[in-house]
Design an enzyme around this catalytic site. Structure first.
Site: not given
Length: 386
Positions: A13, A136, A138, A182-183, A288, A290
């Site tokens: 991503g 990332t 994340d 945030g998986r 939005l 990211r």
């Protein structure tokens, strides 16, 4: 001196500052005569496999300058996970275009790909310098203080939460639940609490590092709502129950084999209304969060560009098999410097949010001290005349 061409690719991503790393890499490459041509892979690994490369050296300077404020990936990205059957085609592409310098800008899975390309070159006897560029939102790459992309995503989360809190307090007729990316790692959602001390309403935060308890959640909602100030709940998309079952599951698996979370905010809003009778509405910035450059962190942008430049400079100096990382000092003012981390140490390794920084429904000041320098300047002063 290793003469040859350079190839840079994006994986996973995009972020608000991934193009700043691209800019840093291209500009640095132009300073070294060893690098004869500068290529970008169109749509990441897909472009490598297809031999579909962009001549970045031919891009006019005025267009390169725009990279620093262009969202998403200017050369395209992908979620293609390379298999063992793909690597002969990768090597064929490198040989065809005389690629001797390879840079992959991405997160955990991309660093795994980068490491495998490095190993492929070693095993085949093909002289190739390979350096990973961290990317990332994340912030879950291991062995680095933080990752380019996170500072801007954290700023977006913090400011958006503060703005929603103003709305929730000025019209306290429903609980507002905001879902952030945030998986498995809750860094971005934790950032939604950076301005919690300025919020005019109550605030609850839920991260995937701890198990979600429905009854405890509903009790907290009832308690906070009873104070009459309005309530904002911020949640990571990957929150889960004890045992690992996701609170919201889309049933979809992405190109890297990861389960795609689906609708945690709406699930919690429905839960609140069904179990408490309190009105609730969900908000989900989604992509939005990211990709937006409106709240780009200047610190993040500058460090992203430095990461790209450092990768190229290190490769020209003879380094290979590393990822660019950051070491920082926060006492007496923020200072960061780059370091090189072996790819084998970061490939597929995931850095989750520290449990000691989590409080019931919130985060500690230690996290705020860590994160505030990364988001850069922002005037968070608002006024209430109520």
């Amino acid at each position: 001196m290793l003469k040859g061409n350079m190839l840079i690719a994006h994986g996973g991503g995009p972020t608000p500052v991934i193009n700043s790393s691209l800019l840093g890499a291209v500009r640095e490459a132009k300073r070294h005569g060893e690098i004869e041509a500068i290529y970008g892979a169109r749509f990441g690994a897909e472009g490598i496999l297809a031999g579909d490369l962009i001549d970045l050296g031919a891009v006019p300077e005025e267009q390169l300058d725009l990279l620093a404020r262009t969202p998403a990936s200017a050369i395209g990205s992908c979620r293609r996970k390379l298999t063992d059957a793909d690597y002969p085609a990768v090597l064929e592409c490198f040989q065809k275009f005389n690629i001797r310098y390879f840079f992959y800008n991405g997160g955990n899975d991309s660093m795994d790909t980068c490491n495998k390309v490095y190993q492929l070159a070693c095993q085949s006897g093909y002289e190739l310098r390979v350096i990973g560029i961290p990317k990332t939102i994340d912030n879950d790459l291991a062995v680095t203080d933080h990752c380019p992309g996170f500072g801007s995503a954290a700023k977006y989360a913090a400011v958006s939460a503060l703005e929603l809190a103003q709305d929730a307090a000025s019209l306290p007729i429903h609980v507002v639940v905001m879902e952030l990316m945030g998986r498995n790692a809750g860094w971005i959602t934790a950032a939604s609490a950076l301005f919690a001390h300025l919020m005019p309403c109550e605030h609850l935060v839920y991260l995937p590092e701890t198990d979600f308890d429905k009854e405890e959640f509903l009790a907290a909602v009832r308690e906070k709502w009873a104070r009459g100030r309005g309530l904002l709940v911020t949640v990571s998309e990957g929150i889960h129950y004890a045992g690992g079952a996701p609170v919201a599951d889309s049933g979809i698996v992405d190109g890297f084999g990861h389960k795609v979370p689906g609708g945690a905010a709406q699930t919690l809003s429905d839960m609140i209304m069904a179990e408490t009778g309190i009105k609730s509405r969900s908000e989900k910035p989604g992509l939005l969060g990211r990709v937006s450059v409106a709240l780009m962190s200047q610190v993040d942008r500058e460090e992203a560009e430095v990461a790209g430049a450092t990768a190229v400079r290190s490769a020209v100096e003879g380094k290979t098999g590393y990822m660019v990382g950051f070491q920082t000092r926060r006492e007496g003012g923020y200072h960061s410097e780059t370091t090189l981390v072996p790819l084998a140490e970061v490939a597929n390794a995931e850095k989750t949010f520290p449990l000691e920084w989590i409080t019931p429904g919130g985060v500690t000041d230690a996290f705020r001290d860590y994160c505030m320098p990364l988001i850069g300047d922002y005037d968070s002063r608002f006024v209430s005349l109520r």
